[in-house]
Scaffold this motif. Sequence first.
Motif, PDB file in Angstrom:
ATOM      1  N   ASP A 245      34.123  29.103  34.485  1.00  0.00           N
ATOM      2  CA  ASP A 245      35.534  29.114  34.111  1.00  0.00           C
ATOM      3  C   ASP A 245      36.309  28.134  34.990  1.00  0.00           C
ATOM      4  OD1 ASP A 245      36.594  30.674  36.521  1.00  0.00           O
ATOM      5  OD2 ASP A 245      35.045  32.021  35.731  1.00  0.00           O
TER       6      ASP A 245
ATOM      7  N   THR B 137      41.039  39.840  37.518  1.00  0.00           N
ATOM      8  CA  THR B 137      41.427  39.380  36.180  1.00  0.00           C
ATOM      9  C   THR B 137      40.390  38.473  35.532  1.00  0.00           C
ATOM     10  OG1 THR B 137      42.601  37.373  36.860  1.00  0.00           O
ATOM     11  CG2 THR B 137      43.852  39.414  36.867  1.00  0.00           C
TER      12      THR B 137
ATOM     13  N   PRO C 185      37.260  41.902  34.797  1.00  0.00           N
ATOM     14  CA  PRO C 185      38.664  42.053  34.391  1.00  0.00           C
ATOM     15  C   PRO C 185      39.079  43.515  34.221  1.00  0.00           C
ATOM     16  CG  PRO C 185      37.381  40.909  32.698  1.00  0.00           C
ATOM     17  CD  PRO C 185      36.431  41.357  33.732  1.00  0.00           C
TER      18      PRO C 185
ATOM     19  N   PRO D 107      37.849  32.162  29.192  1.00  0.00           N
ATOM     20  CA  PRO D 107      36.599  31.584  28.686  1.00  0.00           C
ATOM     21  C   PRO D 107      35.964  30.628  29.690  1.00  0.00           C
ATOM     22  CG  PRO D 107      38.498  30.549  27.671  1.00  0.00           C
ATOM     23  CD  PRO D 107      39.031  31.687  28.478  1.00  0.00           C
TER      24      PRO D 107
ATOM     25  N   THR E 267      41.348  47.773  31.299  1.00  0.00           N
ATOM     26  CA  THR E 267      40.682  46.471  31.298  1.00  0.00           C
ATOM     27  C   THR E 267      41.532  45.441  30.577  1.00  0.00           C
ATOM     28  OG1 THR E 267      39.508  47.014  29.272  1.00  0.00           O
ATOM     29  CG2 THR E 267      38.354  47.425  31.325  1.00  0.00           C
ATOM     30  N   ILE E 268      41.249  44.163  30.847  1.00  0.00           N
ATOM     31  CA  ILE E 268      41.934  43.072  30.154  1.00  0.00           C
ATOM     32  C   ILE E 268      40.867  42.074  29.722  1.00  0.00           C
ATOM     33  CG2 ILE E 268      44.183  43.194  31.262  1.00  0.00           C
ATOM     34  CD1 ILE E 268      43.157  41.186  33.299  1.00  0.00           C
ATOM     35  N   ARG E 269      41.301  41.012  29.063  1.00  0.00           N
ATOM     36  CA  ARG E 269      40.347  39.985  28.695  1.00  0.00           C
ATOM     37  C   ARG E 269      40.267  38.930  29.792  1.00  0.00           C
ATOM     38  NH1 ARG E 269      40.237  37.604  22.829  1.00  0.00           N
ATOM     39  NH2 ARG E 269      42.337  38.441  22.745  1.00  0.00           N
ATOM     40  N   GLY E 270      39.076  38.475  30.122  1.00  0.00           N
ATOM     41  CA  GLY E 270      38.907  37.428  31.127  1.00  0.00           C
ATOM     42  C   GLY E 270      39.303  36.077  30.564  1.00  0.00           C
TER      43      GLY E 270
ATOM     44  N   HIS F   4      47.073  34.498  32.436  1.00  0.00           N
ATOM     45  CA  HIS F   4      46.336  34.357  33.694  1.00  0.00           C
ATOM     46  C   HIS F   4      47.024  33.443  34.688  1.00  0.00           C
ATOM     47  CE1 HIS F   4      43.019  36.472  31.782  1.00  0.00           C
ATOM     48  NE2 HIS F   4      42.555  36.628  33.004  1.00  0.00           N
TER      49      HIS F   4
ATOM     50  N   TYR G  45      48.005  42.122  32.490  1.00  0.00           N
ATOM     51  CA  TYR G  45      47.971  43.253  31.557  1.00  0.00           C
ATOM     52  C   TYR G  45      49.246  43.318  30.727  1.00  0.00           C
ATOM     53  CZ  TYR G  45      47.137  47.877  29.667  1.00  0.00           C
ATOM     54  OH  TYR G  45      46.924  48.921  28.821  1.00  0.00           O
TER      55      TYR G  45
END
Lengths: 303, 366
Positions: free
Chosen positions: A139, A206, A210, A119, A114-117, A59, A54
């Motif tokens: 992933d 995460t 996420p 791809p 929230t965060i972005r996972g 990651h 965050y």
Amino acid sequence: MNAIEFVLAGMLAAATPFLLAALGELVAERTGVLNLGVEGMMALGAAIGFIVVYNGGGHFAGFIAAGISAAMLSLLFAFVAIGLQANQVAAGLAIGILGQGLSALFGKSYESLTIRGIPKIEIPGLSDLPLVGGLFTQDIVVWLSLLATLGVWFVFARTKTGLILRAAGENPKATHSIGYPIILIRVCAVALGGAMAGFAGAYASTVYTPLWADGMIAGRGWIAIALVVFGTWLTGRIFLGACLFGAVSLAGLAAQTTGVELPSQLLASLPYLVTIIVLGIISSNRRLLKLNGVASLGEPYKP
Amino acid sequence: MSWLASMFGFRLVRRERASLMMTALAPVVALVAATILNLALYLIMGKNPVGVFYAMLLEPFLSWYGFSEVLLKMGPLLLVAQGLAIGFRAKIFNIGAEGQFILGAIFASAIPVMYPEATGVWIWPAMLLLGAVGGALWASITAFWRARLNANEILVSLMLSLVAAQLLNYLLLGPWKDPAGFNFPQTVMFQYDAMLPILFEGTRVNISLLFGLFFSVLAFIFMQRSFQGYKLEVGGLAPAAARYAGFSESRTIWLSLLIGGLAAGFAGAAEVAGPIGQLQRSISTGYGYAGIIVAYLGGLHPIGIVFASFVMAVLYIGGDNAMVSADLPIAAVRVFQGSILLCYLIAFTFVRYRLEWVDQLKRGEA
């Protein structure tokens, strides 16, 4: 997308937190240590991983931080349960409660954020197949945890290191008498188990979903411990068990979308009910457990 | 323990017998150590440790009402922990008291939810009885799984706790929801006769504390004086000897779990029929898990558990105070609970072992 496709596509990702934590617990248990703190170590890993990602750490750093923090918690367990020969059940429970408390404490100001996972990677050709294509679109962490599964299997089945680890759990006295340091072996195994639980938690908070919420691990650490029993301490069976739990947790979602009228609470308790039932089925075969079980599991080693 | 010798120059040597004084001192030392560690943590978090200390550990003693709240919390903790400790001494690790507590609360609530208009002095005693049955029934699933299917009781009882929480949610959002409750997940408020009699006027302390103390006396007699209690204990200390003497393992499993479930279910019933007065989501603030810590902190001994449940109750009330006045998250209580148990396990090592300094010259042999 029909229900089967949906479950196939999501199964491996849903299985990953179970799988990583169970592999770590497997390593610890094979050396004779029963660490019941997995739930707490996962929760701490989930909180730390989320906080790092965050705050812009990315990651990779999030997973590393989660692994280190959970490993440190497991070393605390190792100090009390292995070093001071305290009751392993009580020490594991204490670590579990402590880890859950610390995760809620650290994660307090991140509640519901929230965060972005990350791809998903498609494998050209395979990912385009009908029905099973989703299985090949995962992933990077999923792929790495499959590698880790193979790695753990290989070490235990084919290497001398694996043999020594297992000997430490089967007959620590004999292993010590031919010159291997039981305490050190067990502490390292517990630390590795802790790091894996931390990765599992970081994956849950995460990548898989996420976001951070107190109590988000929701018994997955305990299911991971049960998975080691289901798998009768065999890597391949633990992998299959993790897939089963991934599928079960998705089947609940799939059932809801297809309009099956079931209370959501029943679907939420499905993984726990399946754990109870499978545990009963596997455990009632005493021969199977004895054959693959770890002889000195849970017993402190007294040099 | 050669690692201790090579790293720090001492080793642990098993004592021939543990002294009673050290056994009693270990939880006190653990409590002090955990307090210092946690205050240090609050300092790191930027909270004023003096303020937290005052709110957490002194304030509960400064007013009669505050102290009465401690006594109120002590009831369920005492019941849960005494029940669990009997099993722990027999090495039956029932860690699902939380679920048994919830089932007790659900069973007890059946009477006021289904017969909200009923009156009579029999209502609350019937609820307590039903709650105890509910807790015991929930525990009997674990007992069956362990005794007949050989499944690990730690995992099964814990999973059942998670299922129990979902069952509670289902009832509160579905069939048992108060129709006039503005969609809150809770049942109707119970009628007067469904409530436990208050012990001290002007407080919320009810007779469940007396039941807790009475159960402690029963536990003491059972574990210290009865042959059945002796058989349980031998089964825990020396399973092989117990088998040789013909003590039944499956009987130990059933007895341990049923007693634990009964006590936790009773506590759950007393909670809804006592301070809460309805079935709602937050009926248990982790009593089932706190009970595990209380049981160990009390040395798994009925008398020790009375003191330990008092300490834990202070921590609960103090934690609430600290949340309000020192802006401390409620999770801090969980951290405190976990660290007390760890500190106790460390302190208990020195009840069983003594430090022996290893001579520098002899260290090679150690």
